[in-house]
Design an enzyme around this catalytic site. Structure first.
Site, PDB file in Angstrom:
ATOM      1  N   LYS A  22       2.537  56.195  57.162  1.00  0.00           N
ATOM      2  CA  LYS A  22       1.093  56.309  56.887  1.00  0.00           C
ATOM      3  C   LYS A  22       0.669  55.301  55.812  1.00  0.00           C
ATOM      4  CE  LYS A  22      -0.354  59.448  53.745  1.00  0.00           C
ATOM      5  NZ  LYS A  22      -1.266  59.068  52.661  1.00  0.00           N
ATOM      6  N   ASN A  23       1.427  55.259  54.720  1.00  0.00           N
ATOM      7  CA  ASN A  23       0.990  54.436  53.591  1.00  0.00           C
ATOM      8  C   ASN A  23       1.193  52.938  53.833  1.00  0.00           C
ATOM      9  OD1 ASN A  23       0.129  56.683  52.342  1.00  0.00           O
ATOM     10  ND2 ASN A  23       1.749  56.776  50.804  1.00  0.00           N
ATOM     11  N   CYS A 120      -9.574  63.024  42.885  1.00  0.00           N
ATOM     12  CA  CYS A 120      -8.822  63.700  43.928  1.00  0.00           C
ATOM     13  C   CYS A 120      -7.859  64.683  43.290  1.00  0.00           C
ATOM     14  CB  CYS A 120      -8.164  62.688  44.863  1.00  0.00           C
ATOM     15  SG  CYS A 120      -6.450  62.388  44.637  1.00  0.00           S
ATOM     16  N   ARG A 125      -7.477  58.790  39.482  1.00  0.00           N
ATOM     17  CA  ARG A 125      -7.310  57.666  40.409  1.00  0.00           C
ATOM     18  C   ARG A 125      -8.440  56.631  40.378  1.00  0.00           C
ATOM     19  NH1 ARG A 125      -4.716  59.666  45.933  1.00  0.00           N
ATOM     20  NH2 ARG A 125      -3.931  57.553  45.909  1.00  0.00           N
ATOM     21  N   ASP A 347       5.585  60.628  45.502  1.00  0.00           N
ATOM     22  CA  ASP A 347       5.258  61.328  46.755  1.00  0.00           C
ATOM     23  C   ASP A 347       6.381  62.244  47.238  1.00  0.00           C
ATOM     24  OD1 ASP A 347       2.837  60.072  46.693  1.00  0.00           O
ATOM     25  OD2 ASP A 347       3.357  58.528  48.155  1.00  0.00           O
ATOM     26  N   ARG A 439      -2.914  65.353  56.968  1.00  0.00           N
ATOM     27  CA  ARG A 439      -3.285  63.983  56.583  1.00  0.00           C
ATOM     28  C   ARG A 439      -2.072  63.063  56.576  1.00  0.00           C
ATOM     29  NH1 ARG A 439      -5.407  63.786  51.145  1.00  0.00           N
ATOM     30  NH2 ARG A 439      -5.331  61.595  51.716  1.00  0.00           N
TER      31      ARG A 439
HETATM   32  N1  EPU Z   1      -4.357  53.200  38.719  1.00  0.00           N
HETATM   33  C1  EPU Z   1      -5.249  52.772  37.776  1.00  0.00           C
HETATM   34  N2  EPU Z   1      -6.203  51.872  38.164  1.00  0.00           N
HETATM   35  C2  EPU Z   1      -6.278  51.404  39.438  1.00  0.00           C
HETATM   36  C3  EPU Z   1      -5.356  51.847  40.393  1.00  0.00           C
HETATM   37  C4  EPU Z   1      -4.401  52.754  39.998  1.00  0.00           C
HETATM   38  O1  EPU Z   1      -5.207  53.169  36.620  1.00  0.00           O
HETATM   39  O2  EPU Z   1      -7.169  50.579  39.710  1.00  0.00           O
HETATM   40  C5  EPU Z   1      -3.323  54.166  38.329  1.00  0.00           C
HETATM   41  C6  EPU Z   1      -3.377  55.451  39.131  1.00  0.00           C
HETATM   42  O3  EPU Z   1      -4.306  56.368  38.606  1.00  0.00           O
HETATM   43  C7  EPU Z   1      -1.955  55.927  39.048  1.00  0.00           C
HETATM   44  C8  EPU Z   1      -1.162  54.629  39.082  1.00  0.00           C
HETATM   45  O4  EPU Z   1      -2.063  53.612  38.667  1.00  0.00           O
HETATM   46  O5  EPU Z   1      -1.726  56.574  37.826  1.00  0.00           O
HETATM   47  C9  EPU Z   1      -0.594  54.255  40.427  1.00  0.00           C
HETATM   48  O6  EPU Z   1      -1.597  54.366  41.428  1.00  0.00           O
HETATM   49  P1  EPU Z   1      -1.600  53.447  42.727  1.00  0.00           P
HETATM   50  O7  EPU Z   1      -2.806  52.568  42.682  1.00  0.00           O
HETATM   51  O8  EPU Z   1      -0.284  52.788  42.880  1.00  0.00           O
HETATM   52  O9  EPU Z   1      -1.813  54.527  43.870  1.00  0.00           O
HETATM   53  P2  EPU Z   1      -2.524  54.226  45.237  1.00  0.00           P
HETATM   54  O10 EPU Z   1      -2.229  52.850  45.638  1.00  0.00           O
HETATM   55  O11 EPU Z   1      -3.949  54.654  45.178  1.00  0.00           O
HETATM   56  C10 EPU Z   1      -0.559  54.865  46.821  1.00  0.00           C
HETATM   57  C11 EPU Z   1      -0.276  55.899  47.870  1.00  0.00           C
HETATM   58  C12 EPU Z   1      -0.100  57.253  47.214  1.00  0.00           C
HETATM   59  C13 EPU Z   1       1.057  57.145  46.210  1.00  0.00           C
HETATM   60  C14 EPU Z   1       0.749  56.055  45.183  1.00  0.00           C
HETATM   61  C15 EPU Z   1       1.876  55.824  44.205  1.00  0.00           C
HETATM   62  C16 EPU Z   1      -1.424  55.121  49.843  1.00  0.00           C
HETATM   63  C17 EPU Z   1      -2.501  55.322  50.831  1.00  0.00           C
HETATM   64  N3  EPU Z   1      -1.382  55.964  48.814  1.00  0.00           N
HETATM   65  O12 EPU Z   1      -1.774  55.257  46.192  1.00  0.00           O
HETATM   66  O13 EPU Z   1       0.277  58.142  48.256  1.00  0.00           O
HETATM   67  O14 EPU Z   1       1.223  58.374  45.546  1.00  0.00           O
HETATM   68  O15 EPU Z   1       0.514  54.807  45.882  1.00  0.00           O
HETATM   69  O16 EPU Z   1       3.027  55.473  44.862  1.00  0.00           O
HETATM   70  O17 EPU Z   1      -0.605  54.240  49.992  1.00  0.00           O
HETATM   71  C18 EPU Z   1       0.466  60.203  49.339  1.00  0.00           C
HETATM   72  O18 EPU Z   1       0.857  59.593  50.343  1.00  0.00           O
HETATM   73  O19 EPU Z   1       0.541  61.450  49.222  1.00  0.00           O
HETATM   74  C19 EPU Z   1      -0.128  59.448  48.237  1.00  0.00           C
HETATM   75  C20 EPU Z   1      -0.911  59.994  47.320  1.00  0.00           C
END
Ligand code: EPU
Length: 472
Positions: A22-23, A120, A125, A347, A439
């Site tokens: 998915k991711n 969320c 996030r 995750d 999801r």
């Molecule tokens: N963060 C910031 N600023 C940003 C972006 C992120 O401060 O602009 C922080 C976040 O709040 C968090 C950390 O950086 O504390 C890491 O967040 P990241 O951006 O890496 O998360 P994401 O890319 O939004 C993806 C996965 C998540 C997974 C995270 C971490 C997808 C669709 N989602 O989210 O997956 O937990 O990386 O590995 O790829 C799940 O599948 O259940 C899920 C939540």
């Protein structure tokens, strides 16, 4: 609303194929916005988030062209109307990965309007790093009515050196967004503190197949030479490492014996290392000897991951291996901290917590990516788990058994953790709000049932009186 009714105490036994990720698929689905050519993705899982992304792409003038074929896992896309660049709140609020459309639209169309995703269940996030990265490529970014409005300079985005690290380390979708946009920027872009997750490598491989020039994906420094245009591609999405990790722990928590096909072992080294320490064995099986569990053991060797050394493996592609999962009768406690890849993934934290509830001793889990991702703690406690949370750390005192109870799923991975706990618990567990699970896991209850679990999906209105009492 759907619920799961689980009768605990059945061992899982048999064989299951791990689906496409998915991711990995979600950011890849934004990539057709970067090109005029058709893009086909294979092994795309059939999930609520994926269906929402297809709807969003439709709104953005990028049609799914093979809807009628009904070919499982195949999604073909082609841009038909590049004038539609507004990703609206009604879809964005259901799925945070919608933000991945921002970079591609900005790079290809020169502008994009994407609703700002809200909070969320797993934490605040923010998307500040995505915006910082795109601004460094020359985009002018403003906010209006809850929407991000991004405009490229005259002549398009311009390559730049970008530090993309934040308070919690790197950002996965932020790296995807900036890397995708930079493929069409003029000149060279260097992303420092880039996310190293395997899904980023998979995305880079898709972009490279389309003609992008990307080096270093999978390391903290990614270098992208912009090109004038990208072509099409036909690409198979990587296997889902989180689904694989969930099935590994499902085998362990039920003291079962599972064979996983299409298992991305190479992307799971940290979880396998810690699970091995806890007494869970993941053994690669030579692909030609894919015997069904229960027949004499095929030639296999324990997959040993040690600090500094790679795994001892047999077979072909380390991202698509067949492995057998077994576990010791008594699980040992472990201490883990979630970290960006290649550390233990956030995750899989909830699923691991369920497993460690039954270990012989005290375990410690510290969450470093989403410090508040602990909504499952109170629910597991209702099943008899002994958990003590202090800030972003939970101390888990192992108990001899969990007891079935009504519990509430609060997010995708917490749901998976509660289902694992329910399968190991004595008696009936009713997991409410399983739409969260849908999801991220395709037909999870059917697959678990085929492996021997007693698990039913029931509309909460159709619960029997005793189940309803359990669910209330
Ligand atoms: N963060 C910031 N600023 C940003 C972006 C992120 O401060 O602009 C922080 C976040 O709040 C968090 C950390 O950086 O504390 C890491 O967040 P990241 O951006 O890496 O998360 P994401 O890319 O939004 C993806 C996965 C998540 C997974 C995270 C971490 C997808 C669709 N989602 O989210 O997956 O937990 O990386 O590995 O790829 C799940 O599948 O259940 C899920 C939540």
């Amino acid at each position: 609303m759907d619920t799961f009714v689980i009768e605990g105490g059945r061992r899982l036994y048999g064989r299951v194929r791990i689906n496409g990720s998915k991711n990995a698929a979600l950011p890849m689905m934004a990539v057709p916005l970067l090109t005029d050519a058709p893009v086909t993705l294979r092994d795309v899982p059939d999930l609520a988030d994926i269906r929402n992304m297809i709807r969003l792409l439709g709104q953005l003038g990028c049609a799914r062209t093979n809807e009628a074929d009904n070919a499982k896992g195949v999604c073909a896309f082609h841009v038909t109307d590049p004038t539609q660049s507004h990703a609206r709140y009604d879809i964005v609020r259901t799925m945070r990965a919608s933000i991945c459309t921002l970079g591609p639209m900005l790079a290809k169309r020169g502008e994009a309007r994407v609703s700002l995703p809200g909070g969320c269940a797993i934490g605040e996030r923010p998307v500040d790093l995505h915006l910082r990265g795109l601004a460094a490529l020359g985009a002018k970014i403003t906010l209006d009515g809850g929407d991000i409005i991004a405009k490229a300079p005259e002549g398009g985005l311009v390559g730049s050196t970008i530090f993309l690290g934040g308070t919690f380390g790197s950002t996965v979708l932020g790296t995807a967004n900036v890397m995708s946009a930079a493929t069409l920027a003029r000149g060279t872009t260097i992303i420092e503190s880039a996310a190293c997750e395997p899904e980023i490598v998979d995305l880079a491989n898709l972009l490279i197949e389309m003609g992008a020039k990307i080096k270093g994906a999978g390391s903290p420094r990614i270098i992208i030479e912009g090109v004038r245009e990208l072509g099409g591609a036909d690409y198979t999405v990587m296997a889902d490492r989180i689904e694989a990790g969930t099935f590994i722990m499902a085998a362990a928590i039920t003291n079962g014996d599972l064979t996983l096909e299409n298992c991305p072992v190479d992307a799971l080294l940290a979880p396998i290392y810690f699970l091995n320490a806890a007494g869970v064995h993941v053994q690669p099986i030579e692909s030609l000897h894919t015997a069904i569990a229960g027949t004499p053991r095929p030639r296999s060797s324990t997959l040993t991951v040690t600090n500094g050394a790679g795994p001892t493996t047999t077979g072909d592609d380390p991202m698509r291996r067949t492995v057998r999962v077994t576990c010791d009768r008594v699980l040992r406690p472990v201490e883990i901290t979630t970290q960006p890849h290649p550390g233990f993934p956030t995750d899989l934290q909830a699923q691991l917590m369920s497993l460690l509830c039954l270990a012989d001793g005290n375990s410690v889990i510290t969450e470093r990516i989403f410090p508040d991702r602990f909504l499952h703690v109170a629910e597991l406690s209702r099943m008899g788990a002994k958990l003590m949370r202090q800030g972003s750390t939970v101390i888990i005192s192992g108990v001899r058994k969990l007891v079935g109870a009504p519990v509430m799923a609060s997010d995708l991975r917490a749901s998976a953790g509660l289902i694992l706990a329910g399968m190991a618990a004595e008696g009936t567990t009713v997991v409410n709000r399983v739409y969260h699970l849908d999801r991220g896991y395709e037909r999870m209850e059917d697959r678990l049932r085929m492996l021997g679990a007693s698990i039913r999906r029931v509309d909460e209105k159709e619960l029997s009186p005793s189940e309803a009492a359990c669910a209330s």
